[in-house]
Design a protein around this motif. Structure first.
Motif, PDB file in Angstrom:
ATOM      1  N   THR A  98       1.019  -1.427   0.150  1.00 32.00           N
ATOM      2  CA  THR A  98       0.410  -0.089  -0.080  1.00 32.00           C
ATOM      3  C   THR A  98       0.618   0.847  -0.056  1.00 32.00           C
ATOM      4  OG1 THR A  98      -0.488   0.010   2.607  1.00 32.00           O
ATOM      5  CG2 THR A  98      -2.209  -0.932   1.146  1.00 32.00           C
ATOM      6  N   ALA A  99       2.433   0.959   0.439  1.00 30.58           N
ATOM      7  CA  ALA A  99       3.281   2.094   0.152  1.00 30.58           C
ATOM      8  C   ALA A  99       2.744   2.780  -1.436  1.00 30.58           C
ATOM      9  CB  ALA A  99       4.556   1.843   0.752  1.00 30.58           C
ATOM     10  N   LEU A 100       2.557   2.118  -2.203  1.00 28.11           N
ATOM     11  CA  LEU A 100       2.108   2.525  -3.661  1.00 28.11           C
ATOM     12  C   LEU A 100       1.680   3.710  -3.617  1.00 28.11           C
ATOM     13  CD1 LEU A 100       3.071   1.760  -6.509  1.00 28.11           C
ATOM     14  CD2 LEU A 100       1.347   0.697  -6.820  1.00 28.11           C
ATOM     15  N   TRP A 101       0.735   4.054  -2.483  1.00 29.58           N
ATOM     16  CA  TRP A 101      -0.112   5.344  -3.064  1.00 29.58           C
ATOM     17  C   TRP A 101       1.296   6.730  -2.618  1.00 29.58           C
ATOM     18  CZ3 TRP A 101      -0.672   9.762   0.689  1.00 29.58           C
ATOM     19  CH2 TRP A 101       0.084   9.177   1.924  1.00 29.58           C
ATOM     20  N   MET A 102       1.994   6.440  -1.898  1.00 27.20           N
ATOM     21  CA  MET A 102       2.617   7.753  -2.290  1.00 27.20           C
ATOM     22  C   MET A 102       3.377   7.943  -3.967  1.00 27.20           C
ATOM     23  SD  MET A 102       5.307   7.678   1.022  1.00 27.20           S
ATOM     24  CE  MET A 102       6.072   6.045   0.500  1.00 27.20           C
ATOM     25  N   HIS A 103       3.438   7.552  -3.775  1.00 27.57           N
ATOM     26  CA  HIS A 103       3.796   7.730  -5.894  1.00 27.57           C
ATOM     27  C   HIS A 103       2.619   8.623  -6.686  1.00 27.57           C
ATOM     28  CE1 HIS A 103       7.878   5.722  -5.601  1.00 27.57           C
ATOM     29  NE2 HIS A 103       7.522   5.249  -4.577  1.00 27.57           N
ATOM     30  N   ILE A 104       1.907   7.532  -6.225  1.00 28.48           N
ATOM     31  CA  ILE A 104       0.515   8.098  -7.190  1.00 28.48           C
ATOM     32  C   ILE A 104      -0.227   9.189  -6.351  1.00 28.48           C
ATOM     33  CG2 ILE A 104      -2.040   6.958  -7.915  1.00 28.48           C
ATOM     34  CD1 ILE A 104      -0.736   4.551  -7.526  1.00 28.48           C
ATOM     35  N   LEU A 163      12.205  -4.483 -19.664  1.00 26.50           N
ATOM     36  CA  LEU A 163      11.261  -5.424 -20.218  1.00 26.50           C
ATOM     37  C   LEU A 163      10.823  -6.042 -18.184  1.00 26.50           C
ATOM     38  CD1 LEU A 163      12.256  -8.285 -22.352  1.00 26.50           C
ATOM     39  CD2 LEU A 163      11.458  -6.405 -22.900  1.00 26.50           C
ATOM     40  N   SER A 164      11.702  -5.584 -17.469  1.00 24.22           N
ATOM     41  CA  SER A 164      11.121  -5.499 -15.924  1.00 24.22           C
ATOM     42  C   SER A 164      10.251  -3.929 -16.100  1.00 24.22           C
ATOM     43  CB  SER A 164      11.843  -5.796 -15.221  1.00 24.22           C
ATOM     44  OG  SER A 164      13.155  -6.764 -15.158  1.00 24.22           O
ATOM     45  N   SER A 165      11.033  -3.204 -16.539  1.00 26.31           N
ATOM     46  CA  SER A 165      11.065  -1.911 -16.583  1.00 26.31           C
ATOM     47  C   SER A 165       8.340  -1.953 -16.959  1.00 26.31           C
ATOM     48  CB  SER A 165      10.911  -0.323 -16.748  1.00 26.31           C
ATOM     49  OG  SER A 165      12.300  -0.485 -16.121  1.00 26.31           O
ATOM     50  N   ILE A 166       8.303  -2.803 -18.052  1.00 23.84           N
ATOM     51  CA  ILE A 166       7.243  -2.635 -18.729  1.00 23.84           C
ATOM     52  C   ILE A 166       6.489  -3.912 -17.631  1.00 23.84           C
ATOM     53  CG2 ILE A 166       6.067  -3.003 -20.403  1.00 23.84           C
ATOM     54  CD1 ILE A 166       8.455  -2.514 -21.526  1.00 23.84           C
ATOM     55  N   SER A 167       7.296  -4.749 -17.862  1.00 22.61           N
ATOM     56  CA  SER A 167       6.435  -5.994 -17.286  1.00 22.61           C
ATOM     57  C   SER A 167       5.726  -6.072 -15.401  1.00 22.61           C
ATOM     58  CB  SER A 167       6.888  -7.298 -16.711  1.00 22.61           C
ATOM     59  OG  SER A 167       6.503  -8.274 -15.701  1.00 22.61           O
ATOM     60  N   SER A 168       6.726  -4.526 -14.687  1.00 23.31           N
ATOM     61  CA  SER A 168       6.277  -4.601 -13.409  1.00 23.31           C
ATOM     62  C   SER A 168       4.748  -3.043 -13.156  1.00 23.31           C
ATOM     63  CB  SER A 168       7.414  -3.673 -12.727  1.00 23.31           C
ATOM     64  OG  SER A 168       7.592  -2.731 -12.946  1.00 23.31           O
ATOM     65  N   VAL A 169       4.972  -2.305 -14.441  1.00 20.67           N
ATOM     66  CA  VAL A 169       3.699  -1.893 -14.076  1.00 20.67           C
ATOM     67  C   VAL A 169       2.665  -2.621 -15.177  1.00 20.67           C
ATOM     68  CG1 VAL A 169       2.726   0.362 -15.320  1.00 20.67           C
ATOM     69  CG2 VAL A 169       4.757  -0.051 -14.457  1.00 20.67           C
ATOM     70  N   LEU A 170       2.898  -3.106 -16.192  1.00 21.44           N
ATOM     71  CA  LEU A 170       1.090  -3.572 -16.903  1.00 21.44           C
ATOM     72  C   LEU A 170       1.170  -4.768 -16.526  1.00 21.44           C
ATOM     73  CD1 LEU A 170       0.508  -3.151 -20.412  1.00 21.44           C
ATOM     74  CD2 LEU A 170       2.146  -4.895 -20.426  1.00 21.44           C
ATOM     75  N   ALA A 171       2.288  -6.244 -15.551  1.00 25.24           N
ATOM     76  CA  ALA A 171       1.665  -7.040 -15.062  1.00 25.24           C
ATOM     77  C   ALA A 171       1.530  -7.419 -13.970  1.00 25.24           C
ATOM     78  CB  ALA A 171       1.195  -8.494 -16.117  1.00 25.24           C
ATOM     79  N   PRO A 172       1.693  -6.225 -13.057  1.00 21.54           N
ATOM     80  CA  PRO A 172       2.264  -7.186 -11.152  1.00 21.54           C
ATOM     81  C   PRO A 172       1.320  -8.029 -11.064  1.00 21.54           C
ATOM     82  CG  PRO A 172       0.468  -4.719 -11.121  1.00 21.54           C
ATOM     83  CD  PRO A 172       0.382  -5.221 -13.129  1.00 21.54           C
ATOM     84  N   TYR A 173       1.508  -8.825 -10.053  1.00 20.39           N
ATOM     85  CA  TYR A 173       0.547  -9.900  -9.143  1.00 20.39           C
ATOM     86  C   TYR A 173       0.781  -9.735  -7.550  1.00 20.39           C
ATOM     87  CZ  TYR A 173       5.467 -11.941  -9.975  1.00 20.39           C
ATOM     88  OH  TYR A 173       6.976 -12.609  -9.845  1.00 20.39           O
ATOM     89  N   GLY A 222      -2.560   4.628 -12.941  1.00 22.66           N
ATOM     90  CA  GLY A 222      -2.705   4.874 -11.553  1.00 22.66           C
ATOM     91  C   GLY A 222      -3.439   4.290 -10.699  1.00 22.66           C
ATOM     92  N   THR A 223      -4.705   4.400 -11.516  1.00 29.51           N
ATOM     93  CA  THR A 223      -5.327   4.281 -10.626  1.00 29.51           C
ATOM     94  C   THR A 223      -5.742   2.657 -10.725  1.00 29.51           C
ATOM     95  OG1 THR A 223      -7.366   6.061 -11.449  1.00 29.51           O
ATOM     96  CG2 THR A 223      -8.278   3.933 -10.947  1.00 29.51           C
ATOM     97  N   ARG A 224      -5.182   1.485 -11.711  1.00 29.67           N
ATOM     98  CA  ARG A 224      -5.057   0.558 -11.836  1.00 29.67           C
ATOM     99  C   ARG A 224      -4.667  -0.579 -10.310  1.00 29.67           C
ATOM    100  NH1 ARG A 224      -7.101  -1.976 -17.519  1.00 29.67           N
ATOM    101  NH2 ARG A 224      -8.530  -0.866 -17.915  1.00 29.67           N
ATOM    102  N   LEU A 225      -3.078   0.557 -10.887  1.00 30.59           N
ATOM    103  CA  LEU A 225      -2.086   0.004  -9.701  1.00 30.59           C
ATOM    104  C   LEU A 225      -2.778   0.092  -8.629  1.00 30.59           C
ATOM    105  CD1 LEU A 225       0.893   1.866 -11.855  1.00 30.59           C
ATOM    106  CD2 LEU A 225       0.178  -0.809 -11.441  1.00 30.59           C
TER     107      LEU A 225
END
Length: 520
Positions: free
Chosen positions: A352-358, A417-427, A510-513
């Motif tokens: 949930t710390a991701l909210w700081m960035h967004i 490629l990881s820079s794309i994957s971490s945003v496009l398909a996080p798990y 950002g919203t989906r993340l």
């Protein structure tokens, strides 16, 4: 102004021998020791006249490159304070260009520069004994000394712009990493050479390469193996001097028109990486990521497992009968692949710390770049130490550039490629504080697909360099340097494109993340 600055510089040098008696005695003894060491070194340099031409050329380029590199990295490593900092002259309102020229000339009036000049003259004597052209010898010494002065000036100016506390745990960690990356490979290379009364071919090749680099070009002019090599060294040396001179004049202008940061009174302010890295969005993300990577056991376990898995992978090959000199080359590319793959799901580890960035409206580029800094600081030293050791066991340093190309392609392409994957398909991953071996249940296969695509893409990007490397291993040394540039070029290209795409996706998703972070 020039005369005034030069007189000021001379007065400062003589003033170092005044003051408290103990300080004067200590500094005087240091000067005596330095003079004695300089005389011995000059006699040894002049004694190269009795050595072979190849030996003299190799020693000159290697020693000159080391000295020049010392002028470039010495000021930041030793936290030296520039006695002729351009900002000290700001109170009199000087014009930037005349002041920059005067300070550049004053830079030649220093004890280290005088020592280099004396050694250069002694080397010129040895070069003359081997038939070197007098003009080429003079040009080599002049360009070599000028390059050293410019490197020192630019290095100190950059240090003044990003002044930090002289000592801190984080800063010393960065210096240690830099030392490991440079010293260990060089030490392993020199220790693996076979000295049989002649200069090893690997050492001669290293000197030939250094003679085409900014730190060694000036010292490779006088005894270049051919006229074409001499011209190439002259061009590189002149270009280096020109670029450094432009950088110096630009830095003086910036220093005179910017406000210096206040130097903290305490040696350590408690902010850790946040106090060391720039106060920018990307610097803040990098500082926070470094804190996680060096403290969170979920990250630490991943870092520790990578070298172990890479070494274990050689066991089946040895059991199957693959020669050790070939099997030993496999672990380092595997480590490069996994290090590039590690940040493929870095956003999920934020929870949930991701909210700081967004919530702060951070742009995508600072987030993507900042999160790669820890992986670069951890992966590069490990690869830089492991690869020379693998080459020593392999026995042929000719394939070293090719292996660097393969590892660069795998590592950099994986990061892109990881820079794309971490945003496009996080798990989902284990939450902060949980065991790193505890994995939550997943409802879909998106995570598995993302992991596989990143790895497959990195391997695919490295195929051209890998093919050239295999040819180099089979004896075609011409392909070795080509494999290096192909691997670095492809890896850097994928990295830049991947960061750009990841930045765009981060801003759009950002919203989906945020929904993903709250749900996991």
């Amino acid at each position: 102004m020039v005369a005034h600055v030069l007189r000021l510089r001379l007065a400062m040098m003589l003033g170092a021998l005044r003051g408290d008696r103990r300080d004067v005695i200590r500094r005087s003894l240091g000067v005596i020791v330095l003079i004695a060491a300089t005389v011995v070194a000059a006699m040894s340099a002049a004694g190269l006249a009795d050595a072979g031409r190849l030996t003299t050329a190799v020693v000159t380029v290697l020693a000159g490159s080391a000295v020049t590199l010392g002028f470039a990295v010495g000021p930041p490593v030793t936290a030296s304070v520039d006695p002729l900092d351009p900002r000290r002259f700001a109170v009199v309102g000087p014009e930037p260009r005349p002041l920059a020229g005067a300070l550049l000339l004053a830079g030649f009036l220093s004890v280290p520069v005088v020592v280099v000049l004396v050694l250069g003259v002694a080397l010129a004597i040895a070069w003359g004994a081997h038939g070197a052209n007098a003009v080429a010898s003079v040009a080599s010494v002049v360009l070599g000394v000028t390059t050293c002065v410019l490197f020192a000036r630019v290095s100190m100016a950059l240090g003044a712009l990003v002044r930090r506390p002289r000592q801190s745990r984080e800063l010393m960690s960065v210096y240690l990493v830099a030392v490991l990356v440079v010293v260990v490979p060089v030490g392993v290379f020199l220790g693996s050479l076979e000295w049989r009364g002649v200069v090893p071919s690997q050492l001669a090749s290293a000197a030939e390469i250094l003679a085409w680099t900014p730190i060694g070009a000036a010292w490779g002019i006088a005894l270049a193996p051919s006229a074409g090599a001499a011209v190439g060294s002259v061009v590189v040396a002149l270009a280096t001097v020109a670029v450094l001179a432009v950088a110096w004049f630009a830095l003086v202008t910036v220093l005179l028109t910017s406000t210096p940061r206040p130097v903290p009174v305490r040696e350590r302010g408690g902010l850790g990486w946040f106090a060391l890295l720039p106060g920018t969005p990307g610097g803040a993300v990098a500082a926070r990521s470094l804190s996680y990577w060096l403290r969170d056991r979920r990250y630490l376990v991943n870092v520790v497992i990578v070298p172990i898995a890479a070494v274990v992978s050689t066991v089946p090959l040895l059991v199957a009968g693959v020669p050790l000199e070939l099997a030993v080359l496999l672990p380092v590319p595997i480590m490069a692949l996994f290090f590039g793959w590690l940040p493929h799901n870095d956003l999920a580890y934020d929870s949930t710390a991701l909210w700081m960035h967004i919530a702060s409206g951070m742009r995508g580029a600072p987030d993507r770049i900042g999160r790669l800094i820890p992986v670069l600081l951890i992966g590069i030293p490990i690869l830089a130490v492991s690869l020379p050791l693998a080459i020593v066991v392999h026995g042929r340093w000719a394939v070293f550039p090719a292996m660097v190309g393969v590892c660069a392609a795998l590592f950099l392409a994986g990061l892109g490629l990881s820079s794309i994957s971490s945003v496009l398909a996080p798990y989902a991953v284990s939450r902060p504080g949980d065991s790193p071996f505890q994995q939550p249940q997943r409802t879909g296969s998106g995570g598995v697909v993302a992991q596989g695509l990143v790895m497959a893409g990195a391997v695919l990007a490295s195929l051209p360099s890998a093919v050239l490397t295999w040819q180099a291993i089979n004896g075609d040394t011409v392909d070795s340097l080509f494999a290096l540039w192909v691997g670095v070029g492809i890896g850097a290209g994928v990295l830049v494109v991947g960061v750009a795409i990841g930045a765009v996706l981060f801003e759009r998703r950002g919203t989906r993340l945020m929904e993903f972070a709250e749900a996991t």
